[in-house]
Design a protein around this motif. Structure first.
Motif, PDB file in Angstrom:
ATOM      1  N   THR A 168       0.847  -1.177   0.000  1.00 16.00           N
ATOM      2  CA  THR A 168       0.000   0.000   0.000  1.00 16.00           C
ATOM      3  C   THR A 168       0.883   1.227   0.000  1.00 16.00           C
ATOM      4  OG1 THR A 168      -0.092   0.066   2.420  1.00 16.00           O
ATOM      5  CG2 THR A 168      -1.780  -1.240   1.300  1.00 16.00           C
ATOM      6  N   ASP A 169       0.343   2.307  -0.544  1.00 14.86           N
ATOM      7  CA  ASP A 169       1.155   3.522  -0.647  1.00 14.86           C
ATOM      8  C   ASP A 169       1.512   4.091   0.710  1.00 14.86           C
ATOM      9  OD1 ASP A 169       1.226   3.407  -3.365  1.00 14.86           O
ATOM     10  OD2 ASP A 169      -0.448   4.772  -3.682  1.00 14.86           O
ATOM     11  N   ASN A 170       0.767   3.718   1.758  1.00 15.81           N
ATOM     12  CA  ASN A 170       1.036   4.253   3.086  1.00 15.81           C
ATOM     13  C   ASN A 170       2.092   3.447   3.831  1.00 15.81           C
ATOM     14  OD1 ASN A 170      -0.857   6.340   2.869  1.00 15.81           O
ATOM     15  ND2 ASN A 170      -2.540   4.988   3.472  1.00 15.81           N
ATOM     16  N   LYS A 171       2.439   2.285   3.313  1.00 19.74           N
ATOM     17  CA  LYS A 171       3.432   1.459   3.977  1.00 19.74           C
ATOM     18  C   LYS A 171       4.831   1.917   3.597  1.00 19.74           C
ATOM     19  CE  LYS A 171       5.175  -3.251   4.339  1.00 19.74           C
ATOM     20  NZ  LYS A 171       5.045  -4.643   3.872  1.00 19.74           N
ATOM     21  N   ASP A 190       6.315   9.849  -6.804  1.00 19.33           N
ATOM     22  CA  ASP A 190       5.278   8.872  -7.134  1.00 19.33           C
ATOM     23  C   ASP A 190       4.635   8.293  -5.869  1.00 19.33           C
ATOM     24  OD1 ASP A 190       4.255   7.840  -9.717  1.00 19.33           O
ATOM     25  OD2 ASP A 190       4.558   5.901  -8.749  1.00 19.33           O
ATOM     26  N   GLU A 191       4.860   8.972  -4.743  1.00 24.12           N
ATOM     27  CA  GLU A 191       4.239   8.629  -3.459  1.00 24.12           C
ATOM     28  C   GLU A 191       4.616   7.238  -2.966  1.00 24.12           C
ATOM     29  OE1 GLU A 191       0.048   9.340  -3.688  1.00 24.12           O
ATOM     30  OE2 GLU A 191       0.287  11.502  -3.891  1.00 24.12           O
ATOM     31  N   ILE A 192       5.855   6.849  -3.211  1.00 20.77           N
ATOM     32  CA  ILE A 192       6.388   5.640  -2.602  1.00 20.77           C
ATOM     33  C   ILE A 192       7.122   6.072  -1.340  1.00 20.77           C
ATOM     34  CG2 ILE A 192       8.073   3.774  -2.836  1.00 20.77           C
ATOM     35  CD1 ILE A 192       7.369   3.595  -5.757  1.00 20.77           C
ATOM     36  N   HIS A 193       6.676   5.580  -0.215  1.00 25.81           N
ATOM     37  CA  HIS A 193       7.243   5.970   1.069  1.00 25.81           C
ATOM     38  C   HIS A 193       8.301   4.959   1.483  1.00 25.81           C
ATOM     39  CE1 HIS A 193       3.997   8.884   1.391  1.00 25.81           C
ATOM     40  NE2 HIS A 193       3.151   7.912   1.060  1.00 25.81           N
ATOM     41  N   ARG A 242       7.127  -0.949  -7.584  1.00 23.17           N
ATOM     42  CA  ARG A 242       5.799  -1.463  -7.209  1.00 23.17           C
ATOM     43  C   ARG A 242       5.581  -2.871  -7.768  1.00 23.17           C
ATOM     44  NH1 ARG A 242       3.907   4.092  -7.334  1.00 23.17           N
ATOM     45  NH2 ARG A 242       2.920   4.539  -5.312  1.00 23.17           N
ATOM     46  N   LYS A 243       5.990  -3.066  -8.994  1.00 29.30           N
ATOM     47  CA  LYS A 243       5.820  -4.383  -9.625  1.00 29.30           C
ATOM     48  C   LYS A 243       6.597  -5.446  -8.861  1.00 29.30           C
ATOM     49  CE  LYS A 243       6.963  -6.882 -13.897  1.00 29.30           C
ATOM     50  NZ  LYS A 243       7.599  -6.770 -15.236  1.00 29.30           N
TER      51      LYS A 243
END
Length: 215
Positions: free
Chosen positions: A2-5, A29-32, A120-121
């Motif tokens: 998830t983007d929040n993780k 790209d909102e990767i945290h 992400r992939k």
């Protein structure tokens, strides 16, 4: 993912400008993530002993080292590591070489907009691999329990080929038939059944599993 993780990334990169640019691309790209950077195999080993990283982003060309130095070190620590190789000038042979040594994907430095997609992939693929390993472990455990059960029951349990030949016979066959499992496997089930009943038995053997519940 998830983007929040928040994930952990280890950059193996000798160029601080490229390192900064890659971080900016991922964050835009909102990767945290939390991250660290190393430039030598020695520093890599030190970091592997301290933290379990979700992603390794490895520069193909680091002076003084070959790409396999880094990839082999990572894979020896974690055979299932998620490794993405980045390079400014990487030809097909180099891509294949990186994949052979454990890389999962590659990104060209002149196309870093693809880096978040690759991350992400690979995180998704890593999760799928983990789920598959867990499924296989459960299946192996079930098989172990089934084998233990079959080896200790008094009744004969058998599996047949479509033509009636034995595919598997439980060890209890020796007590029931007087034949060992190996001896029965060299014969067919029909050899122990009267010829007049062969057709009925074959129909029963070939009946779909769901049909046994029908009345």
């Amino acid at each position: 993912m998830t983007d929040n993780k928040k994930i952990s990334i280890l950059f193996i990169e000798d160029n601080p400008d490229d390192h900064l640019l890659m971080k900016m691309k991922l964050r835009s790209d909102e990767i945290h993530f939390q991250e660290a950077r190393v430039q030598t195999v020695e520093d890599l080993v030190s970091h592997l002993d301290k933290i379990e990283y979700d992603i390794f982003i490895v520069d193909y060309d680091i002076p003084g080292y070959f790409i396999e130095h880094f990839l082999q070190t990572i894979i020896s620590h974690n055979p299932d590591a998620s490794i993405i190789v980045v390079s400014g000038t990487m030809v097909e042979e180099q891509v294949l070489k990186a994949m052979q040594f454990g890389a999962r994907d590659y990104v060209m430095k002149d196309n870093l907009r693809r880096l978040p997609v690759a991350v992400r992939k690979e995180l998704k693929n890593a999760q799928s691999r983990q789920e598959l390993r867990e499924t296989r472990k459960k299946a192996d455990r079930i098989n172990e329990l089934l084998k233990l059960y079959l080896e200790n029951i008094d009744d004969v349990v058998s599996v047949h080929h479509l033509d009636g030949r034995y595919k598997y016979v439980s060890p209890s066959s020796l007590n029931i038939y007087g034949f060992t499992e190996a001896e029965l496997l060299s014969h067919g089930a029909l050899e122990f059944i009267h010829p007049d009943d062969h057709e009925i038995v074959l129909k029963d053997i070939n009946k779909p599993a769901g049909d046994y519940n029908k009345t």
